[in-house]
Write a protein that holds these residues in place. Structure first.
Motif, PDB file in Angstrom:
ATOM      1  N   LYS A   1      -7.525  -4.991 -15.679  1.00  0.00           N
ATOM      2  CA  LYS A   1      -6.511  -5.546 -16.207  1.00  0.00           C
ATOM      3  C   LYS A   1      -5.864  -6.663 -15.246  1.00  0.00           C
ATOM      4  O   LYS A   1      -6.484  -7.317 -14.144  1.00  0.00           O
ATOM      5  CB  LYS A   1      -5.593  -4.070 -16.290  1.00  0.00           C
ATOM      6  N   LYS A   2      -4.810  -7.964 -15.894  1.00  0.00           N
ATOM      7  CA  LYS A   2      -4.767  -8.892 -15.358  1.00  0.00           C
ATOM      8  C   LYS A   2      -3.396  -8.461 -14.909  1.00  0.00           C
ATOM      9  O   LYS A   2      -2.401  -8.063 -16.222  1.00  0.00           O
ATOM     10  CB  LYS A   2      -5.523  -9.860 -16.253  1.00  0.00           C
ATOM     11  N   LYS A   3      -2.589  -8.909 -14.159  1.00  0.00           N
ATOM     12  CA  LYS A   3      -1.717  -8.949 -13.548  1.00  0.00           C
ATOM     13  C   LYS A   3      -0.092 -10.220 -14.492  1.00  0.00           C
ATOM     14  O   LYS A   3      -1.194 -11.120 -15.135  1.00  0.00           O
ATOM     15  CB  LYS A   3      -1.317  -9.498 -12.200  1.00  0.00           C
ATOM     16  N   ALA A   4       0.649  -9.717 -15.182  1.00  0.00           N
ATOM     17  CA  ALA A   4       1.542 -10.035 -16.102  1.00  0.00           C
ATOM     18  C   ALA A   4       1.705 -11.804 -15.159  1.00  0.00           C
ATOM     19  O   ALA A   4       1.477 -11.478 -14.232  1.00  0.00           O
ATOM     20  CB  ALA A   4       2.600  -9.797 -16.102  1.00  0.00           C
ATOM     21  N   ASP A   5       1.725 -12.695 -15.965  1.00  0.00           N
ATOM     22  CA  ASP A   5       2.150 -13.977 -15.674  1.00  0.00           C
ATOM     23  C   ASP A   5       3.383 -14.429 -15.160  1.00  0.00           C
ATOM     24  O   ASP A   5       4.109 -13.859 -16.075  1.00  0.00           O
ATOM     25  CB  ASP A   5       2.082 -14.922 -16.559  1.00  0.00           C
ATOM     26  N   GLY A   6       3.450 -15.427 -14.049  1.00  0.00           N
ATOM     27  CA  GLY A   6       5.225 -15.372 -13.401  1.00  0.00           C
ATOM     28  C   GLY A   6       4.887 -14.146 -12.676  1.00  0.00           C
ATOM     29  O   GLY A   6       6.759 -14.510 -11.568  1.00  0.00           O
ATOM     30  N   VAL A   7       4.432 -13.171 -11.979  1.00  0.00           N
ATOM     31  CA  VAL A   7       4.976 -12.138 -11.308  1.00  0.00           C
ATOM     32  C   VAL A   7       3.932 -12.238 -10.048  1.00  0.00           C
ATOM     33  O   VAL A   7       2.445 -12.738 -10.407  1.00  0.00           O
ATOM     34  CB  VAL A   7       4.054 -10.573 -11.645  1.00  0.00           C
ATOM     35  N   GLU A   8       4.192 -11.992  -8.807  1.00  0.00           N
ATOM     36  CA  GLU A   8       3.346 -12.320  -7.493  1.00  0.00           C
ATOM     37  C   GLU A   8       2.987 -11.241  -6.813  1.00  0.00           C
ATOM     38  O   GLU A   8       3.871 -10.437  -7.266  1.00  0.00           O
ATOM     39  CB  GLU A   8       4.317 -13.518  -6.880  1.00  0.00           C
ATOM     40  N   VAL A   9       1.543 -10.857  -6.456  1.00  0.00           N
ATOM     41  CA  VAL A   9       1.840  -9.044  -6.615  1.00  0.00           C
ATOM     42  C   VAL A   9       0.873  -9.085  -5.179  1.00  0.00           C
ATOM     43  O   VAL A   9      -0.314  -9.765  -4.366  1.00  0.00           O
ATOM     44  CB  VAL A   9       1.041  -8.564  -7.043  1.00  0.00           C
ATOM     45  N   TRP A  10       1.998  -8.751  -4.017  1.00  0.00           N
ATOM     46  CA  TRP A  10       1.101  -8.536  -2.462  1.00  0.00           C
ATOM     47  C   TRP A  10       0.729  -6.686  -2.491  1.00  0.00           C
ATOM     48  O   TRP A  10       1.440  -6.084  -2.981  1.00  0.00           O
ATOM     49  CB  TRP A  10       2.232  -8.847  -1.676  1.00  0.00           C
ATOM     50  N   ILE A  11      -0.806  -6.641  -1.958  1.00  0.00           N
ATOM     51  CA  ILE A  11      -1.373  -5.985  -1.895  1.00  0.00           C
ATOM     52  C   ILE A  11      -1.395  -5.682  -0.335  1.00  0.00           C
ATOM     53  O   ILE A  11      -1.837  -6.439   0.234  1.00  0.00           O
ATOM     54  CB  ILE A  11      -2.379  -5.033  -2.486  1.00  0.00           C
ATOM     55  N   VAL A  12      -0.570  -4.670   0.762  1.00  0.00           N
ATOM     56  CA  VAL A  12      -1.111  -5.358   1.885  1.00  0.00           C
ATOM     57  C   VAL A  12      -1.054  -3.669   3.072  1.00  0.00           C
ATOM     58  O   VAL A  12      -0.197  -2.832   3.132  1.00  0.00           O
ATOM     59  CB  VAL A  12       0.483  -5.741   2.694  1.00  0.00           C
ATOM     60  N   PRO A  13      -2.334  -3.627   3.268  1.00  0.00           N
ATOM     61  CA  PRO A  13      -2.677  -2.152   3.978  1.00  0.00           C
ATOM     62  C   PRO A  13      -2.042  -1.511   5.049  1.00  0.00           C
ATOM     63  O   PRO A  13      -1.506  -2.727   6.092  1.00  0.00           O
ATOM     64  CB  PRO A  13      -4.090  -2.434   4.547  1.00  0.00           C
ATOM     65  N   GLY A  14      -1.861  -0.848   5.398  1.00  0.00           N
ATOM     66  CA  GLY A  14      -1.409   0.179   6.382  1.00  0.00           C
ATOM     67  C   GLY A  14      -1.967  -0.094   7.916  1.00  0.00           C
ATOM     68  O   GLY A  14      -1.079  -0.293   8.505  1.00  0.00           O
ATOM     69  N   SER A  15      -3.065  -0.127   7.464  1.00  0.00           N
ATOM     70  CA  SER A  15      -3.798  -1.016   9.209  1.00  0.00           C
ATOM     71  C   SER A  15      -5.118  -1.014   8.694  1.00  0.00           C
ATOM     72  O   SER A  15      -5.933  -1.563   7.677  1.00  0.00           O
ATOM     73  CB  SER A  15      -4.100   0.530   9.763  1.00  0.00           C
ATOM     74  N   VAL A  16      -6.278  -1.924  10.181  1.00  0.00           N
ATOM     75  CA  VAL A  16      -6.831  -2.266   9.735  1.00  0.00           C
ATOM     76  C   VAL A  16      -7.904  -1.620   9.283  1.00  0.00           C
ATOM     77  O   VAL A  16      -8.763  -1.708   8.625  1.00  0.00           O
ATOM     78  CB  VAL A  16      -7.215  -3.138  11.148  1.00  0.00           C
ATOM     79  N   GLN A  17      -7.818  -0.440   9.324  1.00  0.00           N
ATOM     80  CA  GLN A  17      -8.680   0.932   9.062  1.00  0.00           C
ATOM     81  C   GLN A  17      -8.937   1.123   7.650  1.00  0.00           C
ATOM     82  O   GLN A  17      -9.871   1.171   6.855  1.00  0.00           O
ATOM     83  CB  GLN A  17      -8.585   2.256   9.880  1.00  0.00           C
ATOM     84  N   VAL A  18      -7.881   0.718   7.301  1.00  0.00           N
ATOM     85  CA  VAL A  18      -7.148   0.939   5.040  1.00  0.00           C
ATOM     86  C   VAL A  18      -7.494   0.217   5.014  1.00  0.00           C
ATOM     87  O   VAL A  18      -8.442  -0.242   4.185  1.00  0.00           O
ATOM     88  CB  VAL A  18      -6.001   1.355   5.409  1.00  0.00           C
ATOM     89  N   SER A  19      -7.386  -1.068   5.644  1.00  0.00           N
ATOM     90  CA  SER A  19      -8.398  -2.399   4.841  1.00  0.00           C
ATOM     91  C   SER A  19      -9.852  -2.702   5.320  1.00  0.00           C
ATOM     92  O   SER A  19     -10.107  -2.600   3.960  1.00  0.00           O
ATOM     93  CB  SER A  19      -7.413  -3.718   5.367  1.00  0.00           C
ATOM     94  N   ASN A  20      -9.854  -1.775   6.298  1.00  0.00           N
ATOM     95  CA  ASN A  20     -11.769  -2.313   6.057  1.00  0.00           C
ATOM     96  C   ASN A  20     -11.904  -1.231   4.989  1.00  0.00           C
ATOM     97  O   ASN A  20     -13.165  -1.309   3.824  1.00  0.00           O
ATOM     98  CB  ASN A  20     -12.244  -1.777   6.938  1.00  0.00           C
ATOM     99  N   GLN A  21     -11.822  -0.127   5.403  1.00  0.00           N
ATOM    100  CA  GLN A  21     -12.158   0.916   4.164  1.00  0.00           C
ATOM    101  C   GLN A  21     -11.622   0.306   2.373  1.00  0.00           C
ATOM    102  O   GLN A  21     -12.841   0.967   1.213  1.00  0.00           O
ATOM    103  CB  GLN A  21     -11.632   2.018   3.948  1.00  0.00           C
ATOM    104  N   ALA A  22     -10.822  -0.020   2.083  1.00  0.00           N
ATOM    105  CA  ALA A  22     -11.085  -0.601   0.815  1.00  0.00           C
ATOM    106  C   ALA A  22     -11.930  -1.459   0.381  1.00  0.00           C
ATOM    107  O   ALA A  22     -12.138  -1.460  -0.867  1.00  0.00           O
ATOM    108  CB  ALA A  22      -9.389  -1.342   0.679  1.00  0.00           C
TER     109      ALA A  22
END
Length: 467
Positions: free
Chosen positions: A366-387
């Motif tokens: 899917k794609k985000k809707a036009d005009g919407v800004e979406v931020w995904i912020v991992p809770g830690s470096v380990q979460v980020s690396n795993q993602a």
């Protein structure tokens, strides 16, 4: 014959160093987490008294509230944020405390790194100068937020003076419906008892619905205990807990782990133990939730409507109308279809790998809707690396979502990630107070999958129509 005892009492009583008639208990603290916002004055207090930290091995520091979530390798732009992080660095170096600073593989939101590193264990007492310390109680411990003067007290003595809270048990039984998650459970409870309904209590969550949840889902529930006024929340440890802890970096290993589990199995409320208050809810009654006001208790099932004035007690009408005016909403209106400008998926409530997986599974293709800004912020470096190792970053990229670096981010207007005045944000965080996400920002609290649904439709959406 021993009197039946609650889990809370077992842990609390085992940590009382000195009890005073009519006064607070002196309670020993197993783990003290600190961050850059509530620790500076505490360290200044130690300096003035000419003393050090009583036990640096029981103190864990990380930078989270003020950190940017873009270009973390560069100096922090905001002067106050930069000063607070630099002060934490200076204090930790001076007092000999290990700091999980920007660039450290263990850096992250304080309530996410504790469990994922195995620093948070059943049966502990845990404090932090942060109200959402209640998160750690999901692993079967007594964890609660403290003030700056109390941070100094724990740094100096490894103990804290506290009046013992009353006990509440909230039982949830039954099967959750389609599109309903742990975030909906806790928002539902708060909507029923209000944002002050558990004031003065420590809450134990129980029932077969709770036992069926993953550890990460349990953390979401305990995280928001404070949002109904509770001192904290906890869930009895079980096989799900033990499996989650096993093998984590600072958890007991090998034979020591097996011995620890033997003890952890005893950490449960005895049959017949009495609570000051006991509440019961059916999982089937809970729908995907969304808030409409300016405290987490102002929540409804997404297919419901904002309460009419006739549904609000007379004593609450003034604050209710003020809240709706801030949010730009009308009594009786439905929220489904309301356009949104921002979607924030993160915070100590919902920034674990399970949350990111849920969102990625939903938005794949899917794609985000036009005009919407979406931020995904991992809770830690380990979460980020795993993602990234699981390819979730590519899913987000293809959907038009921005995957940022770890931090508290847009949960609170204390860093660069602010929602502009007047804009609507669906947020997976824990608070929707006026200005919480930035001056004039308007916040709808919801689950990760509800936030993802809004991201791809551009409006408040009943996720059940899309799953």
């Amino acid at each position: 014959m021993n009197q039946p005892t609650t889990l809370f009492d077992k842990i609390w009583d085992a940590h009382v160093v000195k009890a005073m008639d009519g006064g607070p208990d002196a309670v020993f603290i197993d783990r003290h987490f600190i961050h850059e916002v509530t620790s500076p004055q505490a360290f200044d207090g130690l300096r003035k008294r000419g003393i050090g930290v009583f036990n640096i091995n029981r103190t864990t520091a990380t930078a989270d509230h003020n950190v940017p979530t873009k270009d973390q390798h560069l100096p922090i732009k905001e002067a106050l944020s930069r000063h607070q992080v630099e002060t934490l660095r200076k204090n930790c170096a001076e007092f000999g405390i290990e700091l999980y600073d920007l660039g450290h593989p263990f850096q992250g939101i304080v309530h996410i790194i504790g469990p994922e590193l195995g620093l948070t264990l059943p049966g502990m007492t845990i404090v932090c100068g942060d109200s959402h310390t209640s998160t750690h109680g999901a692993l079967g411990n007594v964890a609660f937020g403290i003030g700056t003067s109390e941070v100094e007290q724990v740094l100096a003595t490894q103990c804290i003076l506290q009046y013992k809270p009353k006990r509440m048990r909230i039982n949830i039984n039954g099967q959750l419906g389609k599109g309903v998650s742990s975030k909906d459970i806790i928002l539902y409870i708060i909507s029923k008892i209000s944002a002050s309904g558990a004031t003065g209590y420590f809450v134990e969550y129980a029932g077969d619905t709770i036992r069926g949840l993953s550890m990460e889902a349990r953390m979401t529930i305990c995280n928001m205990s404070i949002e109904m006024g509770a001192r904290g929340g906890l869930i009895a440890p079980d096989e799900t807990t033990f499996e989650y802890i096993k093998g984590r970096r600072f958890a007991p290993q090998g034979e020591a782990f097996d011995q620890a589990v033997e003890h952890w199995r005893t950490l449960k409320t005895d049959e017949g133990a009495e609570f000051d208050v006991e509440l019961n809810y059916k999982a089937e009654d809970i729908g995907p939730m969304i808030t409409y006001g300016t405290n987490p208790g102002m929540g409804i099932s997404v297919d419901s409507h904002v309460p009419n004035l006739s549904e609000i007690p007379q004593s609450e009408l003034t604050s209710y109308t003020k809240s709706l005016a801030y949010m730009g909403l009308e009594p009786g209106m439905e929220l489904v279809g309301k356009p949104v400008d921002y979607v924030f998926i993160g915070s100590c409530t919902n920034a674990r790998i399970e949350d990111l997986r849920t969102v990625a599974d939903f938005v794949k293709g899917k794609k985000k809707a036009d005009g919407v800004e979406v931020w995904i912020v991992p809770g830690s470096v380990q979460v980020s690396n795993q993602a990234k190792s699981e390819g979730l970053d590519q899913v987000f990229l293809e959907a038009g979502f921005e995957l940022r670096e770890p931090g508290c981010s847009a949960c609170l207007g204390m860093n660069e990630d602010k929602v502009p005045a007047g804009k609507y944000c669906i947020s997976t965080s824990n608070r929707n107070f006026e200005g919480r996400q930035g001056p004039g920002a308007r916040t709808f609290l919801a689950s990760p999958i509800m936030a993802a649904a809004a991201a791809v439709t551009g409006k408040v959406t009943d996720v059940r129509e899309l799953v």
